[in-house]
Motif scaffolding. Structure first.
Motif, short mmCIF file in Angstrom:
data_model
loop_
_atom_site.label_atom_id
_atom_site.label_comp_id
_atom_site.label_asym_id
_atom_site.label_seq_id
_atom_site.Cartn_x
_atom_site.Cartn_y
_atom_site.Cartn_z
N MET A 1 0.85 -1.15 0.00
CA MET A 1 0.00 0.00 0.00
C MET A 1 0.90 1.22 0.00
O MET A 1 1.95 1.21 0.62
N THR A 2 0.44 2.27 -0.68
CA THR A 2 1.20 3.51 -0.73
C THR A 2 0.33 4.65 -0.24
O THR A 2 -0.82 4.78 -0.64
N GLY A 9 6.19 10.08 0.88
CA GLY A 9 5.13 9.10 1.06
C GLY A 9 5.60 7.95 1.92
O GLY A 9 6.78 7.84 2.28
N THR A 10 4.65 7.11 2.26
CA THR A 10 4.92 5.94 3.08
C THR A 10 4.38 4.73 2.35
O THR A 10 3.29 4.77 1.80
N ARG A 11 5.16 3.67 2.37
CA ARG A 11 4.71 2.42 1.78
C ARG A 11 4.71 1.34 2.86
O ARG A 11 5.60 1.29 3.70
N PHE A 13 4.77 -2.64 3.13
CA PHE A 13 5.03 -3.90 2.43
C PHE A 13 4.60 -5.03 3.35
O PHE A 13 5.00 -5.06 4.51
N GLU A 27 9.20 4.96 5.07
CA GLU A 27 8.98 6.33 4.61
C GLU A 27 9.96 6.65 3.49
O GLU A 27 11.14 6.29 3.58
N LEU A 31 8.63 10.09 -3.65
CA LEU A 31 8.10 8.97 -4.43
C LEU A 31 7.96 9.32 -5.92
O LEU A 31 7.66 8.45 -6.72
N TRP A 37 14.40 6.38 -4.59
CA TRP A 37 13.51 5.90 -3.52
C TRP A 37 14.27 5.35 -2.33
O TRP A 37 14.05 5.75 -1.20
#
Length: 97
Positions: A1-2, A9-11, A13, A27, A31, A37
């Protein structure tokens, strides 16, 4: 999710096994620039949760989001329609098990 913060941004996994969900929250400074990244990435949290705990928290988060914004508010806030069919499918699968 992103989760986009423009340009940061934050992903999240994650993967799933039968009994637990291992995941990482990372973080990113920018992005919009895929080549950089990972150079400025910051691990926020990594761990494992029981699958039931993860699913319950995820569903509660979506219910809170819908309560606060509704589907129309989701479109205005994030610029795309809420995935209602997928949400209904997830709810039905969770209820039927």
């Amino acid at each position: 999710m992103t989760f986009f913060g423009e340009p940061s941004g934050t992903r999240v996994f994650f993967n799933q096994t039968e009994k637990e969900v291992p995941f990482q929250i990372v973080e990113f400074a920018d992005l919009n620039e895929p080549s950089s990244w990972w150079s400025d990435a910051k691990l926020v949290w990594a761990g494992r949760l029981p699958t039931e705990t993860f699913v319950g928290a995820f569903m509660a988060m979506i219910e809170e989001l819908l309560s606060e914004y509704g589907t129309d508010g989701h479109l205005k806030r994030w610029g795309y329609e809420f995935p209602a069919l997928e949400w209904e499918t997830l709810q039905a699968a969770h209820t039927s098990r």
